[in-house]
Design an enzyme around this catalytic site. Structure first.
Site, PDB file in Angstrom:
ATOM      1  N   ASP A 163       0.843  -1.203   0.000  1.00 25.35           N
ATOM      2  CA  ASP A 163       0.000   0.000   0.000  1.00 25.35           C
ATOM      3  C   ASP A 163       0.874   1.247   0.000  1.00 25.35           C
ATOM      4  O   ASP A 163       2.032   1.199   0.451  1.00 25.35           O
ATOM      5  CB  ASP A 163      -0.870   0.047   1.266  1.00 25.35           C
ATOM      6  CG  ASP A 163      -2.040  -0.937   1.220  1.00 25.35           C
ATOM      7  OD1 ASP A 163      -2.255  -1.579   0.181  1.00 25.35           O
ATOM      8  OD2 ASP A 163      -2.736  -1.042   2.255  1.00 25.35           O
TER       9      ASP A 163
ATOM     10  N   ARG B 236      -1.560  -0.622  -8.294  1.00 21.59           N
ATOM     11  CA  ARG B 236      -2.925  -0.214  -7.953  1.00 21.59           C
ATOM     12  C   ARG B 236      -2.957   1.309  -8.097  1.00 21.59           C
ATOM     13  O   ARG B 236      -2.116   1.995  -7.507  1.00 21.59           O
ATOM     14  CB  ARG B 236      -3.266  -0.592  -6.512  1.00 21.59           C
ATOM     15  CG  ARG B 236      -4.617  -0.008  -6.061  1.00 21.59           C
ATOM     16  CD  ARG B 236      -4.793  -0.079  -4.545  1.00 21.59           C
ATOM     17  NE  ARG B 236      -4.818  -1.430  -4.063  1.00 21.59           N
ATOM     18  CZ  ARG B 236      -4.403  -1.769  -2.833  1.00 21.59           C
ATOM     19  NH1 ARG B 236      -3.932  -0.867  -2.005  1.00 21.59           N
ATOM     20  NH2 ARG B 236      -4.447  -3.029  -2.448  1.00 21.59           N
TER      21      ARG B 236
ATOM     22  N   GLN C 140      -0.711   7.156  -6.361  1.00 22.66           N
ATOM     23  CA  GLN C 140      -1.841   8.020  -5.995  1.00 22.66           C
ATOM     24  C   GLN C 140      -1.980   9.153  -7.016  1.00 22.66           C
ATOM     25  O   GLN C 140      -1.035   9.925  -7.221  1.00 22.66           O
ATOM     26  CB  GLN C 140      -1.600   8.601  -4.600  1.00 22.66           C
ATOM     27  CG  GLN C 140      -1.535   7.543  -3.507  1.00 22.66           C
ATOM     28  CD  GLN C 140      -0.671   7.973  -2.321  1.00 22.66           C
ATOM     29  OE1 GLN C 140       0.375   8.601  -2.507  1.00 22.66           O
ATOM     30  NE2 GLN C 140      -1.099   7.627  -1.125  1.00 22.66           N
TER      31      GLN C 140
ATOM     32  N   ARG D 112     -11.577   6.628   6.743  1.00 26.24           N
ATOM     33  CA  ARG D 112     -12.737   6.370   5.884  1.00 26.24           C
ATOM     34  C   ARG D 112     -13.884   7.328   6.225  1.00 26.24           C
ATOM     35  O   ARG D 112     -14.568   7.827   5.352  1.00 26.24           O
ATOM     36  CB  ARG D 112     -13.233   4.930   6.057  1.00 26.24           C
ATOM     37  CG  ARG D 112     -12.228   3.879   5.678  1.00 26.24           C
ATOM     38  CD  ARG D 112     -12.352   3.436   4.239  1.00 26.24           C
ATOM     39  NE  ARG D 112     -11.447   4.113   3.341  1.00 26.24           N
ATOM     40  CZ  ARG D 112     -10.145   3.812   3.167  1.00 26.24           C
ATOM     41  NH1 ARG D 112      -9.581   2.852   3.834  1.00 26.24           N
ATOM     42  NH2 ARG D 112      -9.405   4.496   2.305  1.00 26.24           N
TER      43      ARG D 112
HETATM   44  C1  FAD Z   1      -8.887  -1.229  -3.086  1.00 25.33           C
HETATM   45  C2  FAD Z   1      -8.446   0.118  -2.643  1.00 25.33           C
HETATM   46  C3  FAD Z   1      -7.195   0.279  -2.077  1.00 25.33           C
HETATM   47  C4  FAD Z   1      -6.743   1.545  -1.701  1.00 25.33           C
HETATM   48  N1  FAD Z   1      -5.446   1.707  -1.266  1.00 25.33           N
HETATM   49  C5  FAD Z   1      -4.996   2.947  -1.017  1.00 25.33           C
HETATM   50  C6  FAD Z   1      -3.613   3.177  -0.727  1.00 25.33           C
HETATM   51  O1  FAD Z   1      -2.782   2.255  -0.694  1.00 25.33           O
HETATM   52  N2  FAD Z   1      -3.218   4.456  -0.475  1.00 25.33           N
HETATM   53  C7  FAD Z   1      -4.088   5.520  -0.511  1.00 25.33           C
HETATM   54  O2  FAD Z   1      -3.674   6.660  -0.308  1.00 25.33           O
HETATM   55  N3  FAD Z   1      -5.409   5.305  -0.765  1.00 25.33           N
HETATM   56  C8  FAD Z   1      -5.867   4.076  -1.029  1.00 25.33           C
HETATM   57  N4  FAD Z   1      -7.188   3.890  -1.334  1.00 25.33           N
HETATM   58  C9  FAD Z   1      -8.166   4.978  -1.093  1.00 25.33           C
HETATM   59  C10 FAD Z   1      -8.301   5.906  -2.290  1.00 25.33           C
HETATM   60  O3  FAD Z   1      -7.114   6.641  -2.440  1.00 25.33           O
HETATM   61  C11 FAD Z   1      -9.465   6.875  -2.098  1.00 25.33           C
HETATM   62  O4  FAD Z   1      -9.257   7.652  -0.974  1.00 25.33           O
HETATM   63  C12 FAD Z   1     -10.813   6.179  -1.952  1.00 25.33           C
HETATM   64  O5  FAD Z   1     -10.925   5.084  -2.810  1.00 25.33           O
HETATM   65  C13 FAD Z   1     -11.946   7.160  -2.321  1.00 25.33           C
HETATM   66  O6  FAD Z   1     -11.763   7.642  -3.607  1.00 25.33           O
HETATM   67  P1  FAD Z   1     -12.678   7.186  -4.853  1.00 25.33           P
HETATM   68  O7  FAD Z   1     -11.767   6.998  -6.013  1.00 25.33           O
HETATM   69  O8  FAD Z   1     -13.496   6.026  -4.493  1.00 25.33           O
HETATM   70  O9  FAD Z   1     -13.532   8.477  -5.208  1.00 25.33           O
HETATM   71  P2  FAD Z   1     -14.474   9.396  -4.317  1.00 25.33           P
HETATM   72  O10 FAD Z   1     -14.846  10.529  -5.205  1.00 25.33           O
HETATM   73  O11 FAD Z   1     -13.853   9.722  -3.008  1.00 25.33           O
HETATM   74  O12 FAD Z   1     -15.705   8.491  -4.035  1.00 25.33           O
HETATM   75  C14 FAD Z   1     -16.632   8.119  -5.051  1.00 25.33           C
HETATM   76  C15 FAD Z   1     -17.888   7.622  -4.373  1.00 25.33           C
HETATM   77  O13 FAD Z   1     -17.585   6.470  -3.597  1.00 25.33           O
HETATM   78  C16 FAD Z   1     -18.281   6.477  -2.369  1.00 25.33           C
HETATM   79  N5  FAD Z   1     -17.312   6.539  -1.256  1.00 25.33           N
HETATM   80  C17 FAD Z   1     -16.017   6.949  -1.326  1.00 25.33           C
HETATM   81  N6  FAD Z   1     -15.427   6.839  -0.116  1.00 25.33           N
HETATM   82  C18 FAD Z   1     -16.378   6.390   0.730  1.00 25.33           C
HETATM   83  C19 FAD Z   1     -16.391   6.070   2.111  1.00 25.33           C
HETATM   84  N7  FAD Z   1     -15.323   6.203   2.884  1.00 25.33           N
HETATM   85  N8  FAD Z   1     -17.541   5.608   2.646  1.00 25.33           N
HETATM   86  C20 FAD Z   1     -18.639   5.436   1.868  1.00 25.33           C
HETATM   87  N9  FAD Z   1     -18.690   5.733   0.563  1.00 25.33           N
HETATM   88  C21 FAD Z   1     -17.586   6.196  -0.002  1.00 25.33           C
HETATM   89  C22 FAD Z   1     -19.175   7.682  -2.387  1.00 25.33           C
HETATM   90  O14 FAD Z   1     -20.409   7.298  -2.934  1.00 25.33           O
HETATM   91  C23 FAD Z   1     -18.457   8.611  -3.343  1.00 25.33           C
HETATM   92  O15 FAD Z   1     -19.322   9.510  -3.962  1.00 25.33           O
HETATM   93  C24 FAD Z   1      -7.631   2.657  -1.795  1.00 25.33           C
HETATM   94  C25 FAD Z   1      -8.895   2.489  -2.353  1.00 25.33           C
HETATM   95  C26 FAD Z   1      -9.295   1.262  -2.799  1.00 25.33           C
HETATM   96  C27 FAD Z   1     -10.641   1.130  -3.460  1.00 25.33           C
END
Ligand code: FAD
Length: 298
Positions: A127, A178, A157, A283
């Site tokens: 990660d 990822r 990222q 989260r």
């Molecule tokens: C499998 C996976 C691994 C990840 N690993 C990392 C990592 O190693 N390092 C890192 O910095 N980040 C990591 N992330 C987190 C990522 O960077 C984002 O912060 C997170 O995925 C929210 O961004 P989004 O692309 O879903 O878009 P967003 O615009 O944030 O979300 C899109 C939609 O998803 C839903 N949603 C988003 N977040 C939430 C929540 N917390 N609770 C409920 N609904 C929500 C909402 O409906 C929102 O409108 C990971 C995410 C995933 C899916």
């Protein structure tokens, strides 16, 4: 407007909300306190045609013995996946393995885990944490992919301005990345703040990765990004095994169904363990609306 004010206020007070209350919201995002909970969740996902990546919760570890505990637990995860014949791999955090206290220790811990993953024909995703650790994490990834090609990947990222250059720098060898937006709070100098720009950079980076034949875990719940990703998959004529979509446990059930209905592969991030507080706080800060929904206000 009222919603924006609520989100702003809530995300700023989440660090002060007592652990017992955060615990109430944690259930959505984590499998439970023990490995058997993550295994149960994975069996359920696998039965629906979904893969998982299991994460032992814990980060910013400053005690060497504790890093060894986490290393052994990660190896146990890999061995259990094998024993139970599950379709799952492992995700881990560098600061859980000692990056805060000793880079060599961290590297050795992760190396032992990836070595075991190779023996068990599995895969470890490192990660990406906040920006003080980006360069070291990529260095470790570079070394490990040299020694264990096909058994290790990392995360980039889209909010970081450096990411496009990192893709260029890393693409001298096969890449397994990822791609996510990024969840930590970073300074403007190094990170895009505008959500639309972050999205544009996400698509730009994704296309760059595809053009360099990288295996990409498309990690997002953002429907717009998923739409663009599907167009790029078509444009580059990718086979189902050339990429996967990834989502977090507890988010976007309808999106899951949509992705599966289009015959794409999907992996869910399944965290478990006792050290859930930082993970769940991140989260909730990201989406304070959950608190409103759970309280029946929305
Ligand atoms: C499998 C996976 C691994 C990840 N690993 C990392 C990592 O190693 N390092 C890192 O910095 N980040 C990591 N992330 C987190 C990522 O960077 C984002 O912060 C997170 O995925 C929210 O961004 P989004 O692309 O879903 O878009 P967003 O615009 O944030 O979300 C899109 C939609 O998803 C839903 N949603 C988003 N977040 C939430 C929540 N917390 N609770 C409920 N609904 C929500 C909402 O409906 C929102 O409108 C990971 C995410 C995933 C899916």
């Amino acid at each position: 407007m009222l919603n924006n004010i609520f989100n702003f206020v809530t995300s700023n007070i989440i660090d002060y909300i007592p652990e017992q209350i955060i615990d109430f919201f944690s259930r959505k995002y984590i499998a439970g306190p023990s490995l058997s909970d993550a295994i149960k969740a994975t069996i359920d996902l696998n039965s629906k045609g979904i893969m998982s990546t299991i994460d032992v919760l814990g980060e910013s570890v400053v005690n060497e013995d504790q890093t060894i505990f986490f290393r052994n637990e990660c190896i146990k995860v890999l061995e259990t996946i094998k024993k139970e014949s599950l379709n799952a791999n492992l995700s881990l955090k560098p600061t859980q393995m000692g990056l805060v206290i000793n880079k060599a220790l961290c590297y050795e811990n992760i190396r032992k885990i990836v070595k075991r993953a190779k023996e068990l024909d599995n895969f470890v995703r490192i990660d990406m944490e906040n920006s003080p650790y980006t360069t070291d994490t990529l260095k470790m990834y570079r070394l490990l992919r040299e020694e264990f090609p096909g058994h290790v990947g990392t995360v980039l990222q889209a909010y970081l301005r450096r990411t496009v250059d990192d893709i260029e720098r890393l693409s001298d060898k096969p890449l397994n990345i990822r791609l996510c937006k990024g969840i930590y709070i970073e300074p403007y100098k190094i990170a895009y703040k505008n959500p639309q720009l972050i999205n544009e950079n996400y698509i730009y980076c994704l296309e760059k990765l595809f053009s360099k034949k990288a295996y990409v875990g498309i990690a997002t719940h953002d429907e717009k990004l998923i739409f663009h990703a599907m167009r790029l998959i078509e444009k580059y004529n990718l086979k189902t095994n050339d990429y996967e979509f990834q989502m977090l446990m507890g988010i976007g059930d309808e999106l899951r169904d949509f992705i599966l209905s289009k015959k794409h592969r999907l992996r869910i991030y399944v965290p478990y363990g006792k050290e859930w507080l930082s993970y769940v706080r991140r989260r909730l800060k990201e989406n304070p609306n959950i608190i409103m929904t759970a309280l029946g206000i929305k």
